[in-house]
Design an enzyme around this catalytic site. Sequence first.
Site, PDB file in Angstrom:
ATOM      1  N   ASP A 155       0.856  -1.176   0.000  1.00 28.48           N
ATOM      2  CA  ASP A 155       0.000   0.000   0.000  1.00 28.48           C
ATOM      3  C   ASP A 155       0.903   1.242   0.000  1.00 28.48           C
ATOM      4  OD1 ASP A 155      -2.241   1.730   0.554  1.00 28.48           O
ATOM      5  OD2 ASP A 155      -1.699   1.642   2.672  1.00 28.48           O
ATOM      6  N   PHE A 156       0.329   2.411  -0.295  1.00 25.59           N
ATOM      7  CA  PHE A 156       1.120   3.645  -0.284  1.00 25.59           C
ATOM      8  C   PHE A 156       0.921   4.426   1.010  1.00 25.59           C
ATOM      9  CE2 PHE A 156       2.038   8.099  -1.335  1.00 25.59           C
ATOM     10  CZ  PHE A 156       3.345   7.952  -1.763  1.00 25.59           C
ATOM     11  N   ASP A 157      -0.254   5.037   1.194  1.00 22.30           N
ATOM     12  CA  ASP A 157      -0.493   5.876   2.375  1.00 22.30           C
ATOM     13  C   ASP A 157      -0.532   5.034   3.645  1.00 22.30           C
ATOM     14  OD1 ASP A 157      -1.232   8.748   1.331  1.00 22.30           O
ATOM     15  OD2 ASP A 157      -2.221   7.330  -0.004  1.00 22.30           O
ATOM     16  N   ASP A 216      -1.976  -0.920   5.873  1.00 20.61           N
ATOM     17  CA  ASP A 216      -2.192  -0.303   7.179  1.00 20.61           C
ATOM     18  C   ASP A 216      -3.650  -0.032   7.514  1.00 20.61           C
ATOM     19  OD1 ASP A 216      -2.505   3.169   7.095  1.00 20.61           O
ATOM     20  OD2 ASP A 216      -2.439   1.954   5.282  1.00 20.61           O
TER      21      ASP A 216
END
Length: 284
Positions: free
Chosen positions: A32-34, A218
Amino acid sequence: MVSSLPHPTTSAGREGLAALLARPEKAVVALDFDGTLAEIVADPEQARAHRGAVPALAALAPQVASIAVITGRPAGVAVRYGGFAGVPGLEHLVVLGHYGAERWDAVTGTVRAAAPHPGVASVRAELPGFLDGVGAWPGIWIEEKGRAVAVHTRRASDPQGAFEALKGPLADLAAHHGLVLEPGRLVLELRPPGMDKGVALTDYVRETGAGSVLYAGDDLGDIPAYAAVEKLRSDGVPGLLVCSAAEAQAVPDLAARADLTVPGPAAVVGLLAGLAEATGPAET
């Protein structure tokens, strides 16, 4: 296993890590990124990858089959905020934006995209008046995501209260336009059905013929990707599930299913660097 690598707490996670280390050239590392590569910030437009992310990814990417960043953001935005373009060593990187509806390949530097869902344009036009009609709280704001629209409550005086109050009405609005509502961390996203990180990850693992997979995330939006890895494991593809969880931001539903929990993006970067060290050429 090198000493810099943390130890998964589950037998399935240990098997997944062992498979990755034994045959890294057959492994897909998906992230994932954020909240995973970038810290969560009040304004999503200010999010940037951790300063160590690109060096760690560039060190690891040549050792594995592929690295995939899977995000709800538009692919081009994630590339820009991540600093992924034109980096030597990242030729094995792809960004699956909008949950796989868009794809950026580092080797070509181009984005490919499916046709947009018409319901998104309808919701985009209706949403400001709709929020006024349900008595939106000061501080609530709309994020334009191209193929989706998100309503953030993080800046409201009662962020969680606003989040809970808006879930039902926004779910009804999404359904009216043929969309689905995806809750996240103080954000409610209206997007087309069939778009989730689990679908994107499963399709990509099948495309690459990966022999093992690591997924790190997350938030609630990462649960479909966790489910995809669990299904792949039942089909004989070892996998490791990593939860990026700063102490005050842990998502219990995600952490409970993880094989390994690390304290936020800096620790994710440390894990990537450890994997690069463990899978790289032996020093002589």
